[in-house]
Design a protein around this motif. Structure first.
Motif, PDB file in Angstrom:
ATOM      1  N   LYS A  13      -3.742  10.325   9.462  1.00 11.27           N
ATOM      2  CA  LYS A  13      -3.397  11.216   8.367  1.00 11.27           C
ATOM      3  C   LYS A  13      -2.060  10.763   7.787  1.00 11.27           C
ATOM      4  N   PRO A  14      -1.878  10.893   6.483  1.00  7.91           N
ATOM      5  CA  PRO A  14      -0.601  10.502   5.881  1.00  7.91           C
ATOM      6  C   PRO A  14       0.604  11.182   6.536  1.00  7.91           C
ATOM      7  N   ARG A  15       0.421  12.401   7.003  1.00  6.34           N
ATOM      8  CA  ARG A  15       1.515  13.138   7.660  1.00  6.34           C
ATOM      9  C   ARG A  15       2.003  12.399   8.918  1.00  6.34           C
ATOM     10  N   THR A  16       1.103  11.715   9.598  1.00  6.57           N
ATOM     11  CA  THR A  16       1.496  10.955  10.784  1.00  6.57           C
ATOM     12  C   THR A  16       2.476   9.856  10.410  1.00  6.57           C
TER      13      THR A  16
ATOM     14  N   TYR B 225       0.832  -1.200   0.000  1.00  6.42           N
ATOM     15  CA  TYR B 225       0.000   0.000   0.000  1.00  6.42           C
ATOM     16  C   TYR B 225       0.864   1.246   0.000  1.00  6.42           C
ATOM     17  N   ARG B 226       0.433   2.251  -0.737  1.00  8.92           N
ATOM     18  CA  ARG B 226       1.074   3.557  -0.679  1.00  8.92           C
ATOM     19  C   ARG B 226       0.780   4.170   0.689  1.00  8.92           C
ATOM     20  N   PRO B 227       1.589   5.135   1.121  1.00 12.17           N
ATOM     21  CA  PRO B 227       1.365   5.739   2.436  1.00 12.17           C
ATOM     22  C   PRO B 227      -0.048   6.289   2.638  1.00 12.17           C
ATOM     23  N   GLU B 228      -0.620   6.867   1.596  1.00 12.39           N
ATOM     24  CA  GLU B 228      -1.977   7.410   1.720  1.00 12.39           C
ATOM     25  C   GLU B 228      -2.986   6.292   2.009  1.00 12.39           C
ATOM     26  N   GLU B 229      -2.798   5.158   1.351  1.00 12.06           N
ATOM     27  CA  GLU B 229      -3.691   4.016   1.553  1.00 12.06           C
ATOM     28  C   GLU B 229      -3.485   3.414   2.937  1.00 12.06           C
ATOM     29  N   ALA B 230      -2.233   3.296   3.342  1.00 12.40           N
ATOM     30  CA  ALA B 230      -1.929   2.740   4.662  1.00 12.40           C
ATOM     31  C   ALA B 230      -2.509   3.632   5.759  1.00 12.40           C
ATOM     32  N   ALA B 231      -2.374   4.934   5.579  1.00 17.23           N
ATOM     33  CA  ALA B 231      -2.930   5.869   6.560  1.00 17.23           C
ATOM     34  C   ALA B 231      -4.440   5.707   6.667  1.00 17.23           C
ATOM     35  N   GLN B 232      -5.092   5.510   5.553  1.00 13.46           N
ATOM     36  CA  GLN B 232      -6.545   5.325   5.565  1.00 13.46           C
ATOM     37  C   GLN B 232      -6.912   4.040   6.307  1.00 13.46           C
ATOM     38  N   ILE B 233      -6.170   2.978   6.067  1.00 14.70           N
ATOM     39  CA  ILE B 233      -6.424   1.708   6.755  1.00 14.70           C
ATOM     40  C   ILE B 233      -6.269   1.882   8.262  1.00 14.70           C
ATOM     41  N   LEU B 234      -5.260   2.641   8.681  1.00 20.38           N
ATOM     42  CA  LEU B 234      -4.987   2.843  10.101  1.00 20.38           C
ATOM     43  C   LEU B 234      -5.845   3.936  10.721  1.00 20.38           C
ATOM     44  N   GLY B 235      -6.570   4.675   9.887  1.00 22.16           N
ATOM     45  CA  GLY B 235      -7.393   5.773  10.399  1.00 22.16           C
ATOM     46  C   GLY B 235      -6.560   6.966  10.825  1.00 22.16           C
TER      47      GLY B 235
END
Length: 69
Positions: free
Chosen positions: A21-24, A9-19
């Motif tokens: 923000k991509p910046r985190t 997963y790209r970081p944006e997708e991973a961030a969405q899975i984890l709930g």
């Protein structure tokens, strides 16, 4: 393929899975925190599905860990 533990997963997708923000995830990569990351190149990073799930499991609080509620 959606349940494939090797899915990347790209970081944006991973961030969405984890709930999150991509910046985190960016901050966590800089500090060595967060789920394990795969660096494909200097700018391209990916997260493996099984690593995301493992990280979620490791950060799940429950009564079996000795917590008293």
């Amino acid at each position: 393929m959606q349940d494939d533990p090797e899915q990347l997963y790209r970081p944006e997708e991973a961030a969405q899975i984890l709930g999150l923000k991509p910046r985190t995830l960016i901050k966590w990569r800089q500090t060595g925190e967060g789920p394990q990351v795969i660096r494909l190149s200097l700018r391209a990073v990916r997260y493996r599905r099984r690593d995301l799930l493992r990280w979620i499991e490791a950060h799940t609080e429950g009564t079996s860990s000795g917590d008293t509620a």
